[in-house]
Write a protein that holds these residues in place. Sequence first.
Motif, PDB file in Angstrom:
ATOM      1  N   LEU A 347       0.844  -1.183   0.000  1.00  0.00           N
ATOM      2  CA  LEU A 347       0.000   0.000   0.000  1.00  0.00           C
ATOM      3  C   LEU A 347       0.880   1.234   0.000  1.00  0.00           C
ATOM      4  CD1 LEU A 347      -2.756  -0.936   2.630  1.00  0.00           C
ATOM      5  CD2 LEU A 347      -2.692  -1.421   0.180  1.00  0.00           C
ATOM      6  N   LEU A 348       0.544   2.191  -0.862  1.00  0.00           N
ATOM      7  CA  LEU A 348       1.268   3.455  -0.998  1.00  0.00           C
ATOM      8  C   LEU A 348       0.296   4.599  -0.815  1.00  0.00           C
ATOM      9  CD1 LEU A 348       3.656   5.341  -1.958  1.00  0.00           C
ATOM     10  CD2 LEU A 348       2.773   4.958  -4.287  1.00  0.00           C
ATOM     11  N   CYS A 349       0.584   5.490   0.121  1.00  0.00           N
ATOM     12  CA  CYS A 349      -0.224   6.698   0.290  1.00  0.00           C
ATOM     13  C   CYS A 349       0.354   7.798  -0.603  1.00  0.00           C
ATOM     14  CB  CYS A 349      -0.202   7.134   1.752  1.00  0.00           C
ATOM     15  SG  CYS A 349      -1.125   8.646   2.085  1.00  0.00           S
ATOM     16  N   THR A 350      -0.508   8.453  -1.378  1.00  0.00           N
ATOM     17  CA  THR A 350      -0.043   9.551  -2.234  1.00  0.00           C
ATOM     18  C   THR A 350      -0.672  10.894  -1.889  1.00  0.00           C
ATOM     19  OG1 THR A 350      -1.718   9.062  -3.925  1.00  0.00           O
ATOM     20  CG2 THR A 350       0.456   7.999  -4.170  1.00  0.00           C
ATOM     21  N   ALA A 351      -1.675  10.914  -0.997  1.00  0.00           N
ATOM     22  CA  ALA A 351      -2.298  12.166  -0.576  1.00  0.00           C
ATOM     23  C   ALA A 351      -2.968  11.937   0.769  1.00  0.00           C
ATOM     24  CB  ALA A 351      -3.330  12.654  -1.596  1.00  0.00           C
ATOM     25  N   GLY A 352      -2.971  12.974   1.621  1.00  0.00           N
ATOM     26  CA  GLY A 352      -3.631  12.863   2.907  1.00  0.00           C
ATOM     27  C   GLY A 352      -2.890  11.945   3.863  1.00  0.00           C
ATOM     28  N   THR A 353      -3.606  11.502   4.862  1.00  0.00           N
ATOM     29  CA  THR A 353      -3.072  10.575   5.869  1.00  0.00           C
ATOM     30  C   THR A 353      -4.041   9.424   6.027  1.00  0.00           C
ATOM     31  OG1 THR A 353      -1.970  12.369   7.076  1.00  0.00           O
ATOM     32  CG2 THR A 353      -2.331  10.316   8.263  1.00  0.00           C
ATOM     33  N   VAL A 354      -3.519   8.191   6.012  1.00  0.00           N
ATOM     34  CA  VAL A 354      -4.372   7.018   6.117  1.00  0.00           C
ATOM     35  C   VAL A 354      -3.906   6.147   7.281  1.00  0.00           C
ATOM     36  CG1 VAL A 354      -2.992   5.721   4.436  1.00  0.00           C
ATOM     37  CG2 VAL A 354      -5.346   5.036   4.893  1.00  0.00           C
ATOM     38  N   GLU A 355      -4.869   5.630   8.025  1.00  0.00           N
ATOM     39  CA  GLU A 355      -4.561   4.669   9.080  1.00  0.00           C
ATOM     40  C   GLU A 355      -4.921   3.277   8.599  1.00  0.00           C
ATOM     41  OE1 GLU A 355      -5.388   4.964  13.630  1.00  0.00           O
ATOM     42  OE2 GLU A 355      -7.027   3.755  12.774  1.00  0.00           O
ATOM     43  N   LEU A 356      -3.977   2.332   8.738  1.00  0.00           N
ATOM     44  CA  LEU A 356      -4.204   0.935   8.429  1.00  0.00           C
ATOM     45  C   LEU A 356      -4.409   0.204   9.745  1.00  0.00           C
ATOM     46  CD1 LEU A 356      -1.146   0.350   6.023  1.00  0.00           C
ATOM     47  CD2 LEU A 356      -3.262   1.589   5.562  1.00  0.00           C
ATOM     48  N   ALA A 357      -5.455  -0.595   9.834  1.00  0.00           N
ATOM     49  CA  ALA A 357      -5.745  -1.267  11.088  1.00  0.00           C
ATOM     50  C   ALA A 357      -6.186  -2.697  10.858  1.00  0.00           C
ATOM     51  CB  ALA A 357      -6.830  -0.506  11.859  1.00  0.00           C
ATOM     52  N   THR A 358      -5.593  -3.616  11.618  1.00  0.00           N
ATOM     53  CA  THR A 358      -6.077  -4.989  11.733  1.00  0.00           C
ATOM     54  C   THR A 358      -6.550  -5.178  13.167  1.00  0.00           C
ATOM     55  OG1 THR A 358      -3.948  -5.911  12.414  1.00  0.00           O
ATOM     56  CG2 THR A 358      -4.349  -5.712  10.043  1.00  0.00           C
ATOM     57  N   ASP A 359      -6.955  -6.385  13.521  1.00  0.00           N
ATOM     58  CA  ASP A 359      -7.381  -6.642  14.894  1.00  0.00           C
ATOM     59  C   ASP A 359      -6.233  -6.477  15.880  1.00  0.00           C
ATOM     60  OD1 ASP A 359      -9.947  -7.174  14.073  1.00  0.00           O
ATOM     61  OD2 ASP A 359      -9.670  -9.355  13.999  1.00  0.00           O
ATOM     62  N   GLU A 360      -4.985  -6.575  15.391  1.00  0.00           N
ATOM     63  CA  GLU A 360      -3.842  -6.578  16.298  1.00  0.00           C
ATOM     64  C   GLU A 360      -2.901  -5.399  16.135  1.00  0.00           C
ATOM     65  OE1 GLU A 360      -1.889 -10.274  15.693  1.00  0.00           O
ATOM     66  OE2 GLU A 360      -3.507 -11.478  16.560  1.00  0.00           O
ATOM     67  N   GLN A 361      -3.093  -4.560  15.100  1.00  0.00           N
ATOM     68  CA  GLN A 361      -2.054  -3.584  14.784  1.00  0.00           C
ATOM     69  C   GLN A 361      -2.644  -2.393  14.060  1.00  0.00           C
ATOM     70  OE1 GLN A 361       0.897  -5.256  12.210  1.00  0.00           O
ATOM     71  NE2 GLN A 361       2.347  -3.555  12.422  1.00  0.00           N
ATOM     72  N   THR A 362      -2.041  -1.216  14.249  1.00  0.00           N
ATOM     73  CA  THR A 362      -2.373  -0.033  13.453  1.00  0.00           C
ATOM     74  C   THR A 362      -1.079   0.582  12.935  1.00  0.00           C
ATOM     75  OG1 THR A 362      -2.325   1.475  15.353  1.00  0.00           O
ATOM     76  CG2 THR A 362      -4.458   0.467  14.773  1.00  0.00           C
ATOM     77  N   LEU A 363      -1.185   1.242  11.792  1.00  0.00           N
ATOM     78  CA  LEU A 363      -0.036   1.880  11.160  1.00  0.00           C
ATOM     79  C   LEU A 363      -0.547   3.081  10.382  1.00  0.00           C
ATOM     80  CD1 LEU A 363       3.030   1.710  10.444  1.00  0.00           C
ATOM     81  CD2 LEU A 363       2.374   0.306   8.476  1.00  0.00           C
ATOM     82  N   THR A 364       0.133   4.213  10.499  1.00  0.00           N
ATOM     83  CA  THR A 364      -0.263   5.433   9.798  1.00  0.00           C
ATOM     84  C   THR A 364       0.712   5.719   8.662  1.00  0.00           C
ATOM     85  OG1 THR A 364      -1.278   6.388  11.778  1.00  0.00           O
ATOM     86  CG2 THR A 364      -0.671   7.915  10.027  1.00  0.00           C
ATOM     87  N   LEU A 365       0.162   6.014   7.489  1.00  0.00           N
ATOM     88  CA  LEU A 365       0.969   6.370   6.328  1.00  0.00           C
ATOM     89  C   LEU A 365       0.648   7.786   5.883  1.00  0.00           C
ATOM     90  CD1 LEU A 365       0.714   3.156   4.082  1.00  0.00           C
ATOM     91  CD2 LEU A 365       2.486   3.723   5.759  1.00  0.00           C
ATOM     92  N   ARG A 366       1.690   8.522   5.525  1.00  0.00           N
ATOM     93  CA  ARG A 366       1.559   9.853   4.935  1.00  0.00           C
ATOM     94  C   ARG A 366       2.062   9.792   3.493  1.00  0.00           C
ATOM     95  NH1 ARG A 366       2.578  10.207  10.255  1.00  0.00           N
ATOM     96  NH2 ARG A 366       1.220  11.604  11.454  1.00  0.00           N
TER      97      ARG A 366
END
Length: 396
Positions: A347-366
């Motif tokens: 997954l590649l973020c190209t605009a804004g800010t996105v949060e990726l979340a599973t049941d066990e983990q979160t990760l933020t991409l800019r």
Amino acid sequence: MDRLHTTVRDYAWGSVTAIPELQGRPADGTPQAELWMGAHPGSPSRVDRGAGPVPLDLVIAADPVGELGAASVERFGPTLPFLAKVLAAATPLSIQAHPTREQARAGYADEEARGIPLDAPHRNYKDDNHKPELICALSEFEGLCGFRPPAEAADLMASLGVPGLDPLIELLRSKPEDEALAGALAGALGLTDAAGRETVEAVARAVTAAAPSDPTGALAGYAFAAAECPGDPGLVAALLLNHVRLQPGEALYLGAGLPHAYLHGLGVEIMANSDNVLRCGFTPKHVDVPELTKVVTFRGGRPEVLRPEPGADGERLYPVPIDEFRLSRYDLAERPATLPGDAPQILLCTAGTVELATDEQTLTLRPGESAFLPADGAATVLTGPGATVFRSTVTL
């Protein structure tokens, strides 16, 4: 999921500013051409699972089924079958074409049998795989893609009024399509003696003189190439090709045998995991005209500009006729999107800010940041109103 620590390739044709601007960091004055996201051994991304950064190709090699999923390993082998990139071109890339899988296997085996080192400058086949590509524009993006119909190419050349082009024009107007295009390409690349160099220089002057009166017209892209690649016979070869201008969100699929070149712009690129390139202009590197003519498909026509097709849960897919890669885009609004976990994904973020979340983990991409999602069955929820995310995966 893992944040990817990526490598920027500093090829001379790269933009000094485009990738830094995407990532929100200052430029350092050096060309930054490609941001690689994947497990290609040439510049693998790295992941850190607590013991420090480790190249992604080594992580996958240690547990192919766990990282890629059994279905992907069975179908494509124990390696990630695609490479994703952010590509930022400030000057033209080489005009090139890629072999079919069968041609790659035969060419690779032949060069191996002849003992040509993999790093030899005259080596054509670095591996035995094909290299289809997809480029999706993030900015206005210009390129060359596929042959013009021979009559159209002849008319364009004739409009320049360069006598040295007359033999190519006659060939294009008098021979069957495949013979005309093959002969014209070989003839263009053969303009290397004194008379040929004079013809190339005359073409450069002609396109440069014509372009200012029509800056978005047929000759504008060729004038840009003439300024950036002076004296290169690839300029004449380029006149045989369609000039394409993509708007943000539009894409081109570049299959085997299709001559093409990127001229200028920022885009997301995805390709099969291969290094096989046969060049035919805008390059100081090896040009093998006989081998090139075996690989290129000599057929004229208009390139198809792809626009994304709507899919499930907000996904917008760029359809391609192969399974090794699959590129789609999410333009997130208030409603989150959910991705399945049955295949390897980048997954590649190209605009804004996105949060990726599973049941066990979160990760933020800019913007300009990316993540690897292994095929562990875990669904991933994307949240980030106003964010744009490109998803690279496979079709199973």
